[in-house]
Design a protein around this motif. Structure first.
Motif, mmCIF file in Angstrom:
data_model
loop_
_atom_site.group_PDB
_atom_site.id
_atom_site.type_symbol
_atom_site.label_atom_id
_atom_site.label_comp_id
_atom_site.label_asym_id
_atom_site.label_seq_id
_atom_site.Cartn_x
_atom_site.Cartn_y
_atom_site.Cartn_z
ATOM 1 N N SER A 165 13.311 -2.966 1.190
ATOM 2 C CA SER A 165 13.612 -3.152 2.605
ATOM 3 C C SER A 165 15.007 -3.759 2.670
ATOM 4 O O SER A 165 15.301 -4.733 1.995
ATOM 5 N N ALA B 234 1.097 -6.674 -0.076
ATOM 6 C CA ALA B 234 1.931 -7.810 0.317
ATOM 7 C C ALA B 234 1.099 -9.053 0.597
ATOM 8 O O ALA B 234 1.550 -10.169 0.388
ATOM 9 N N ARG C 9 -0.792 -10.627 10.337
ATOM 10 C CA ARG C 9 -1.251 -9.404 9.716
ATOM 11 C C ARG C 9 -2.722 -9.160 9.997
ATOM 12 O O ARG C 9 -3.164 -8.035 10.232
ATOM 13 N N GLU D 21 -3.029 -7.650 13.185
ATOM 14 C CA GLU D 21 -2.566 -6.259 13.230
ATOM 15 C C GLU D 21 -3.619 -5.321 12.669
ATOM 16 O O GLU D 21 -3.807 -4.216 13.161
ATOM 17 N N THR E 74 -0.621 -2.156 7.045
ATOM 18 C CA THR E 74 0.491 -2.029 7.983
ATOM 19 C C THR E 74 1.807 -2.255 7.278
ATOM 20 O O THR E 74 2.859 -2.247 7.889
ATOM 21 N N ASP E 75 1.749 -2.455 5.992
ATOM 22 C CA ASP E 75 2.985 -2.721 5.278
ATOM 23 C C ASP E 75 3.688 -1.420 4.932
ATOM 24 O O ASP E 75 3.064 -0.387 4.781
ATOM 25 N N THR E 76 5.004 -1.552 4.794
ATOM 26 C CA THR E 76 5.782 -0.363 4.474
ATOM 27 C C THR E 76 5.889 -0.207 2.958
ATOM 28 O O THR E 76 6.840 0.348 2.452
ATOM 29 N N ARG E 77 4.922 -0.725 2.254
ATOM 30 C CA ARG E 77 5.020 -0.743 0.790
ATOM 31 C C ARG E 77 4.333 0.473 0.208
ATOM 32 O O ARG E 77 3.534 1.138 0.861
ATOM 33 N N ALA F 92 5.388 -7.056 9.094
ATOM 34 C CA ALA F 92 6.349 -6.578 8.086
ATOM 35 C C ALA F 92 7.623 -7.416 8.137
ATOM 36 O O ALA F 92 8.164 -7.790 7.092
ATOM 37 N N TYR G 227 2.626 -15.122 8.680
ATOM 38 C CA TYR G 227 2.489 -13.694 8.350
ATOM 39 C C TYR G 227 1.025 -13.316 8.154
ATOM 40 O O TYR G 227 0.557 -12.290 8.659
ATOM 41 N N GLU H 291 6.963 -10.818 6.690
ATOM 42 C CA GLU H 291 6.837 -10.756 5.234
ATOM 43 C C GLU H 291 8.210 -10.723 4.593
ATOM 44 O O GLU H 291 8.472 -11.408 3.609
ATOM 45 N N ARG H 292 9.108 -9.921 5.173
ATOM 46 C CA ARG H 292 10.477 -9.846 4.636
ATOM 47 C C ARG H 292 11.169 -11.196 4.727
ATOM 48 O O ARG H 292 11.837 -11.622 3.795
#
Lengths: 531, 341
Positions: free
Chosen positions: A509, B305, B219, B222, A4-7, B239, B215, B242-243
């Protein structure tokens, strides 16, 4: 695996087939592996794990005594740990191998990235895409202002936000900012190598000398006058400073109020007189913990203190055989100190050796052996055993703080019990069997001084500061690209209008980019409708 | 005022802050439970049913619907399916706000306690383990207080306040040391610089680790959604978490780099060499290297991540070891022996 990460997803490069590569190809492949980000990551984790034993096992560079103690207590595992370098972790081959690989990997990463970055610094922002509104961050508006006016305003807004601006064609503006991010990144990595260079210079050209100076005594710095002198391999002995330092008074204050901190040190100050070179003017100087003395390119640190009882040994006729302020080294918080008197003025098999304790505030009963209850010299006492024989069997060199009793016998009283010399200042003990007498004249403190010279530390310091500066730039700045494209169109009323679309791109990001796009949008809206 | 009076005042402020932190923790728990939409609703309707049964018994001749409404009004429960639950609900906002306000008050008391202690001993109040621990959690409290309102971090409160309470509990029971004078090696203005920055770094690492742990939970939900969404689903997206964790850890990493450099400069003054691999230095380096690896892994294509976050949490484990074992366990004997234990 769902992510689900935007990586960026895992990149799948086909494994190179070694037979097709040839020697050069293999080397290139190995180089690429070594300098890849993944390897650097692995090495960073590896070095942090490898450093841990250095904090768990006693280290020779910090306390060789504890290493020796560990070895005697662990007869079976000790020698193996020693062979594997666990007592010299930070100079062991495996630790060195990791950091060398890490730094090769670092350099292998810096060089190509610096080339790419230099090129990027000279180049213009790339051509704007046909439809900037399709980028992740975007905005658009329609205005009555002329296209040239819109673009001029966009250029102005972006330039004021320190974007580098360029128009590849008449209908667009490209802007880029955050070049300092990669500059900071490179500065950080180059400065890291600078720290290593500084450490290496310090190791090669630096030196340290340790010396114990009793109160009232003079110390003239030269290679041979230090108790221990450890030079780096490339030190020029002619460059050792030749200052002369007298310890006038060694001041040591301890907490006297009862409680948990009873006996803890409060202040250590060495009151000294210093001549920059023999014959120069004598200047009074104070050296204390946290306040070293800088002299002639070297720094003098006060790293220890203790007691030097003045001891006199006479023979049966009253002739003085030994008279010296003898340093006893503190063993614990109460300054229970050990020391040795070697009476070498006598012929070989009849030499005398005295070894034992100096107790600054003696516990009178000795119920649990000689002990001190307070570090200050409130009620000092010497407790020594006496040995007779050959002090230096085979002429081997030995420490001045230990007595080699291999070729000696303990002196006993007529009833066969061992002699224990217990003396308060001013007292004399007559040794049995016409061996003469021992007198405890007085007690003085000593200052344990360490003189050091490290020519690499300025390199390391400047590099360290650059490291931080580079890190802040690299982590806080964002590399951003903003594109503005205008298109002529007619509005519903049939008047000429300009459709402006703004788009932004960022490498990471970046929530701040939306704000930038918004700001450009707002300025365009307000500026161009106003005219 | 005598130093003893001041030290006593400092201790009283510390105990008061613990009481207020406890209340804040309860408020944050209430906030979290109010965030979870369905479970809270299910519970509310179950409770209403029970009350209905009671109400029916009491007013046997009354209409069922009326009795239900009366019971609901009496219990102050909102109707199931109303907007009273969920992250944006009034109830969760209220509890979050109460929790935050209590946290501000508790942090203020704690900072006051640290300052009073500093005045009592006439030096920066971080000369032993007790003082390290209280000052460090005070820094965590300040960092959270400063960042929480703006970032809407009410949900993080319970994960911050609970560890703070644990550490304070340990500090007053196990680690407590009477106010005393510093050892000669600590008498330097670098104590104020080096240790203060270290505390700030640790406080950011602490927030980063808390957000990072949340997170990982978020996750997992999710990737494998639960049949019954609860508190975790009401939190910000994985996300976003995580940021946030990355930003916090990044700030911590920069400050830690500075801590390391300031420590080296001080070590040079106090011990004559800027780096000699004393156990504290080893662990400072280990922490630095692990967080550097985290920063690196996050910029490396192909490392996901979640793995990066595990590295960051390993870094935080090293922070904890550095703060506890290295100070207290005799294996790590070095020159940083200031725990007062």
């Amino acid at each position: 695996m769902t992510s689900t990460d935007t990586r960026t997803p895992r990149r799948t490069t086909p494994e190179p087939q070694p037979p097709d590569l040839g020697v050069l190809g293999m080397l290139r492949w190995a180089w690429r592996q070594l300098t890849s980000m993944r390897t650097a990551l692995f090495l960073l984790l590896l070095i942090s794990v490898a450093a841990v034993p250095g904090s768990i096992f006693p280290q020779r560079n910090i306390d060789p005594g504890r290493v020796a103690d560990y070895l005697t207590r662990h007869q079976s595992s000790g020698p193996w740990l020693d062979r594997l370098g666990f007592f010299d972790v930070f100079s062991s081959p495996w630790f060195s191998a990791i950091y060398l690989l890490l730094f090769i990997s670092l350099i292998g990463c810096i060089v190509p990235r610096a080339k790419v970055h230099l090129k990027a610094l000279r180049s213009r922002p790339p051509r704007a895409p046909a439809r900037p509104e399709r980028l992740e961050h975007h905005a658009s508006l329609t205005t009555s202002a002329a296209p040239e006016q819109v673009l001029a305003t966009a250029r102005e807004v972006l330039a004021s936000r320190r974007f580098r601006v360029h128009s590849h064609d008449a209908a667009s503006v490209s802007a880029e900012s955050g070049y300092l991010r990669e500059t900071g990144n490179l500065v950080f990595h180059v400065a890291l190598t600078g720290i290593i260079v500084g450490m290496a210079v310090g190791h090669l050209f630096g030196w340290r000398g340790d010396v114990i100076v009793p109160e009232g005594q003079k110390f003239a710095s030269s290679i041979s006058t230090y108790n221990t002198f450890s030079p780096g391999p490339w030190v020029n002995p002619a460059r050792i400073p030749s200052f002369v330092l007298t310890v006038d008074k060694m001041q040591a204050d301890f907490i006297q109020t009862p409680g948990k901190t009873f006996g803890q040190p409060r202040d250590f100050i060495a009151h000294t007189t210093v001549q920059a070179r023999p014959g120069a003017a004598a200047v009074p100087e104070q050296i204390s913990v946290n306040h070293p003395l800088s002299i002639d390119g070297a720094d003098v640190f006060l790293l220890g203190n203790g007691y030097t009882p003045v001891i006199t040994v006479r023979d049966a006729q009253g002739e003085v055989l030994y008279h010296d302020a003898t340093p006893f080294l503190p063993q614990d918080q109460t300054y229970r100190s050990v020391g040795v008197v070697k009476v070498s003025a006598l012929p070989a098999p009849k030499q005398l050796g005295l070894t034992g304790f100096f107790l600054p505030t003696a516990e009178p009963t000795f119920a649990n052996g000689p002990a001190s209850v307070f570090p200050d010299a409130l009620d000092p006492e010497l407790a020594l055993s006496v040995w007779e024989g050959t002090l230096f069997p085979g002429g081997m060199p030995q420490s001045v703080y230990t007595l080699n009793t291999e070729a000696m016998k303990q002196v006993t009283k007529p009833d066969g019990s061992p002699v224990l010399v217990r003396l308060k200042p001013g007292q004399t003990y007559e040794l049995p069997g016409d061996r003469g007498s021992v007198t405890f004249d007085s007690v003085k403190r000593f200052a344990g001084l360490s003189v050091r010279h490290d020519p690499g530390e300025l390199i390391a310091l400047v590099s360290a500061i650059l490291t931080t500066a580079g890190l802040i730039l690299a982590l806080t700045l964002k590399r951003r690209r903003v594109f503005v494209r205008v298109r002529q169109a007619d509005d519903p009323d049939g008047r000429a209008a300009t459709v402006v679309s703004i788009g932004g791109l960022s490498k990471d990001s970046d929530a701040g980019l939306t704000a930038v796009i918004q700001a450009v949008h707002d300025r365009l809206a307000e500026r161009t409708t106003a005219t | 005022m005598t130093p003893e009076t001041l030290a006593n005042l400092a201790n009283n402020a510390l105990y008061s802050s613990m009481v207020v932190f406890t209340l804040a923790m309860l408020a944050f728990v209430a906030h979290l439970s109010a965030r979870a939409p369905r479970r809270a609703q299910a519970r509310a309707s179950a409770r209403t049913d029970a009350l209905v049964a009671a109400g029916v018994g009491a007013a046997a001749d009354g209409g069922t619907r009326d009795a239900r409404d009366v019971a609901r009004d009496r219990a102050g429960e909102p109707a199931p399916g109303s907007a009273a639950y969920g992250p944006e609900s009034l109830r969760s906002r209220q509890w979050g706000s109460i929790g935050l306000t209590l946290t501000y008050l508790a942090t203020l008391l704690l900072v006051g306690s640290v300052v009073l202690r500093g005045v009592a001993v006439a030096r920066p109040p971080w000369g032993n383990m007790f003082e390290f621990a209280t000052a460090a959690v005070a820094a965590v409290g300040v960092a959270y207080s400063v960042l929480a309102r703006r970032n809407r971090w009410e949900w993080l409160g319970v994960f911050i306040v609970t560890p703070i309470l644990l550490v304070l509990g340990l500090a007053v029971t196990v680690l407590y040391t009477e106010a005393h004078e510093l050892m000669p090696a600590l008498k330097s203005y670098w104590l104020a610089i080096h240790v203060t920055v270290a505390f700030l770094a640790v406080s950011l690492f602490t927030l980063g680790a808390a957000v990072g742990a949340v997170y990982l939970l978020r996750r997992r939900r999710e990737v494998r959604p639960s049949a019954r969404p609860g508190v975790i689903e009401s939190l910000p997206s994985a996300a976003a978490l995580e940021r946030t964790a990355y930003s916090l850890n990044m700030g911590g990493f920069i400050l830690w780099t500075f801590t390391l450099i300031a420590g080296s400069i001080w070590a040079k003054q106090a011990w004559g060499a800027y780096w000699q691999w004393d156990p504290k230095e080893v662990w400072t380096f280990v922490i630095w290297a692990v967080y550097a690896a985290y920063m690196h892994s996050r910029a490396t294509a192909g490392v996901d991540a979640r793995k990066s976050m595990y590295i960051a949490l390993a870094g935080y484990a090293a922070v904890i070891i550095n703060f506890t074992a290295v100070n207290l366990v005799s294996t790590f004997v070095g020159m940083h022996n200031y725990s007062g234990m």
